[in-house]
Design a protein around this motif. Structure first.
Motif, PDB file in Angstrom:
ATOM      1  N   GLY A 199      32.107  31.724 -37.454  1.00 33.14           N
ATOM      2  CA  GLY A 199      30.887  32.205 -38.089  1.00 33.14           C
ATOM      3  C   GLY A 199      29.745  31.210 -37.980  1.00 33.14           C
ATOM      4  O   GLY A 199      28.618  31.572 -37.621  1.00 33.14           O
ATOM      5  N   VAL A 200      30.026  29.948 -38.274  1.00 33.98           N
ATOM      6  CA  VAL A 200      28.985  28.921 -38.199  1.00 33.98           C
ATOM      7  C   VAL A 200      28.533  28.724 -36.756  1.00 33.98           C
ATOM      8  O   VAL A 200      27.330  28.602 -36.473  1.00 33.98           O
ATOM      9  CB  VAL A 200      29.490  27.597 -38.800  1.00 33.98           C
ATOM     10  CG1 VAL A 200      28.470  26.483 -38.588  1.00 33.98           C
ATOM     11  CG2 VAL A 200      29.759  27.767 -40.287  1.00 33.98           C
ATOM     12  N   LEU A 208      26.362  31.621 -35.714  1.00 26.10           N
ATOM     13  CA  LEU A 208      25.060  31.581 -36.382  1.00 26.10           C
ATOM     14  C   LEU A 208      24.136  30.561 -35.723  1.00 26.10           C
ATOM     15  O   LEU A 208      22.973  30.845 -35.427  1.00 26.10           O
ATOM     16  CB  LEU A 208      25.257  31.249 -37.866  1.00 26.10           C
ATOM     17  CG  LEU A 208      23.999  31.191 -38.724  1.00 26.10           C
ATOM     18  CD1 LEU A 208      23.336  32.558 -38.782  1.00 26.10           C
ATOM     19  CD2 LEU A 208      24.338  30.701 -40.133  1.00 26.10           C
ATOM     20  N   ILE A 209      24.659  29.353 -35.477  1.00 30.04           N
ATOM     21  CA  ILE A 209      23.835  28.307 -34.852  1.00 30.04           C
ATOM     22  C   ILE A 209      23.507  28.681 -33.406  1.00 30.04           C
ATOM     23  O   ILE A 209      22.374  28.518 -32.945  1.00 30.04           O
ATOM     24  CB  ILE A 209      24.548  26.957 -34.919  1.00 30.04           C
ATOM     25  CG1 ILE A 209      24.738  26.532 -36.382  1.00 30.04           C
ATOM     26  CG2 ILE A 209      23.773  25.885 -34.158  1.00 30.04           C
ATOM     27  CD1 ILE A 209      25.521  25.255 -36.556  1.00 30.04           C
ATOM     28  N   GLY A 229      23.192  31.586 -32.105  1.00 31.03           N
ATOM     29  CA  GLY A 229      22.189  32.641 -32.057  1.00 31.03           C
ATOM     30  C   GLY A 229      20.773  32.131 -32.196  1.00 31.03           C
ATOM     31  O   GLY A 229      19.827  32.756 -31.696  1.00 31.03           O
ATOM     32  N   HIS A 230      20.603  30.981 -32.879  1.00 28.00           N
ATOM     33  CA  HIS A 230      19.271  30.410 -33.037  1.00 28.00           C
ATOM     34  C   HIS A 230      18.886  29.517 -31.859  1.00 28.00           C
ATOM     35  O   HIS A 230      17.714  29.164 -31.719  1.00 28.00           O
ATOM     36  CB  HIS A 230      19.191  29.598 -34.337  1.00 28.00           C
ATOM     37  CG  HIS A 230      19.129  30.449 -35.570  1.00 28.00           C
ATOM     38  ND1 HIS A 230      20.246  30.954 -36.191  1.00 28.00           N
ATOM     39  CD2 HIS A 230      18.067  30.914 -36.288  1.00 28.00           C
ATOM     40  CE1 HIS A 230      19.886  31.673 -37.253  1.00 28.00           C
ATOM     41  NE2 HIS A 230      18.577  31.670 -37.326  1.00 28.00           N
ATOM     42  N   GLY A 268      26.001  44.299 -38.200  1.00 27.04           N
ATOM     43  CA  GLY A 268      26.088  42.855 -38.440  1.00 27.04           C
ATOM     44  C   GLY A 268      26.481  42.545 -39.874  1.00 27.04           C
ATOM     45  O   GLY A 268      27.259  41.627 -40.137  1.00 27.04           O
ATOM     46  N   ALA A 284      29.747  40.525 -41.214  1.00 28.79           N
ATOM     47  CA  ALA A 284      29.599  39.443 -42.183  1.00 28.79           C
ATOM     48  C   ALA A 284      30.457  39.689 -43.420  1.00 28.79           C
ATOM     49  O   ALA A 284      31.031  38.752 -43.996  1.00 28.79           O
ATOM     50  CB  ALA A 284      28.131  39.288 -42.574  1.00 28.79           C
ATOM     51  N   THR A 335      34.036  38.634 -42.650  1.00 26.36           N
ATOM     52  CA  THR A 335      34.211  37.182 -42.719  1.00 26.36           C
ATOM     53  C   THR A 335      34.132  36.685 -44.156  1.00 26.36           C
ATOM     54  O   THR A 335      34.923  35.829 -44.578  1.00 26.36           O
ATOM     55  CB  THR A 335      33.135  36.479 -41.868  1.00 26.36           C
ATOM     56  OG1 THR A 335      33.223  36.937 -40.514  1.00 26.36           O
ATOM     57  CG2 THR A 335      33.315  34.971 -41.896  1.00 26.36           C
TER      58      THR A 335
END
Length: 422
Positions: A142-143, A146-147, A149-150, A248, A252, A255
């Motif tokens: 997940g982390v 997330l990172i 994707g940015h 999405g 989420a 998770t």
């Protein structure tokens, strides 16, 4: 946890973090950023599964003969090379070869790390160890996603090269973390079959409980994990009108449920028979499919459909949290002494088969055959309950409920004390 187990869990988190960086963006990277088209992108995803199916039968034998640590280090170096070359590749042949190396390395990591957990735990602590592994894997994925994707920019190939370079660095960092690890030999569980002169695969296939667990495992992964990003998402979009943002949110919720429920359900799971816990998961997932049916076929408001669809993913997460301290430790407890690597690899192979077949079957059904899709996987979930009950008849009491081992030791100690007092 001892120092060795802490380092193994750090390794699980780092490997999951690296995977989360790149896996969600592979299709976009190959098809759009490198301009190789949807066909090549689909082949890349297929190569991941094929590479895993090719190497896993050999991985188990290598772990038994060489130990899990050398096999893990080799897999990490292979995956790092594949990730880095994938980030630099711009032609279809090199992209496919890089994906094969990355997929093979990732596939071998799983049974190697699982065998290391077995070696650093006892039957009493194994459930908690695998629960922690599953928790950290989901947190890392997940982390990382997330990172990642940015960081990505579809107009810049360099941003994806950076992404794959970070993934390769995670694997190399894990090599450094694991290189000096010293693994103890875990004691064998009471009731596990002894080693024979037969080949390891013949011996495994002769273990009726393990064969039944593999069949059960295939159904588990086929009916749940094999549907997340294919059939169930297609069903949600086509039948329930779920938006991409709501999809999405559903992922989420899955998770979040795992992270919140993992240790809350652990005490419940540890005190129950493993076969009954798995049977209960089948019933929970049956409710999840009924909820999915309401989302797509209930003709309610869009808000209700979205809420039901998100709840479906959350219910799957609850079942996953109950399985993580149950199934993987059971595989280890069924293995003869020194054969945990072979058994872990065999179960990982079954998982890969289910993950390859699941999307191929569920994707088209979820997109067009809405009612048959829900009914089919509702029946598969009830089949999990049936297979779990059957499996329970093949297990010894200690294999089915490891907490009995501790109670027996206490009872025997009490009897010895009384006899000495007399």
């Amino acid at each position: 946890m001892g120092a060795e187990m802490r380092r193994i869990h750090v390794g699980n988190a780092l490997s999951a973090f690296g995977l989360g960086f790149t896996v969600p963006y592979l299709y976009v990277y190959v098809a759009q950023v490198r301009g190789l088209g949807a066909m090549t992108a689909g082949l890349v995803l297929a190569v991941f599964a094929v590479a895993a199916l090719i190497v896993l039968p050999f991985a188990g034998r290598a772990i038994v003969r060489r130990g899990p640590l050398p096999v893990l280090l080799t897999a990490l170096l292979t995956a790092a090379l594949g990730a880095l070359s994938l980030g630099l590749s711009s032609h279809a042949p090199t992209v496919l070869l890089s994906a094969a190396a990355l997929g093979a390395g990732q596939a071998v990591m799983q049974p190697a790390l699982a065998t290391m957990i077995v070696d650093c735990s006892t039957s009493e602590t194994r459930s908690r160890a695998f629960a922690m592994q599953f928790f950290l894997q989901n947190l890392g994925l997940g982390v990382g996603g997330l990172i990642g994707g940015h960081l990505v920019d579809t107009s810049s190939a360099a941003s994806f090269t950076l992404l794959f370079a970070i993934e390769a660095a995670m694997f190399l960092l894990l090599v450094v973390v694991m290189a000096t690890l010293r693994l103890p030999q875990a004691p064998r569980v009471e009731g596990a079959p002894t080693r024979s002169g037969k080949s390891s695969w013949k011996q495994l296939l002769g273990n009726r409980a393990m064969v039944q667990l593999c069949v059960l495992g295939f159904v588990l992964f086929f009916a749940c994990y094999g549907q997340f990003e294919s059939g169930l998402s297609a069903y949600g979009v086509e039948a329930a009108g779920i938006s991409t943002s709501a999809l999405g949110t559903a992922l989420a919720a899955n998770t979040a449920m795992i992270v919140v429920a993992q240790f809350a359900v652990l005490r419940f799971v540890e005190r129950r028979r493993r076969s009954r816990v798995i049977a209960l998961v089948g019933l929970i997932w049956a409710v999840a499919w009924v909820t999915a049916g309401y989302a797509g076929l209930g003709h309610g408001s869009q808000e209700m459909a979205t809420a039901a669809f998100v709840s479906t993913y959350a219910l799957f997460g609850l079942g996953e949290a109950m399985l993580s301290p149950t199934v993987a430790p059971l595989v280890a407890d069924l293995a003869p002494e020194g054969m945990a690597g072979q058994y872990n690899s065999a179960f990982a192979l079954v998982k890969q088969l289910a993950l390859a077949v699941g999307p191929a079957v569920g994707g088209p059904m979820g997109a067009s055959l809405h009612t048959p899709y829900v009914v089919t996987f509702l029946l598969f979930s009830l089949g999990i309950t049936y297979l779990a009950v059957r499996l329970g008849r093949q297990l010894t009491p200690v294999q089915n409920q490891p907490s009995l081992r501790k109670s027996r030791v206490v009872a025997q100690g009490g009897a010895t004390a009384k006899s000495l007092a007399a």
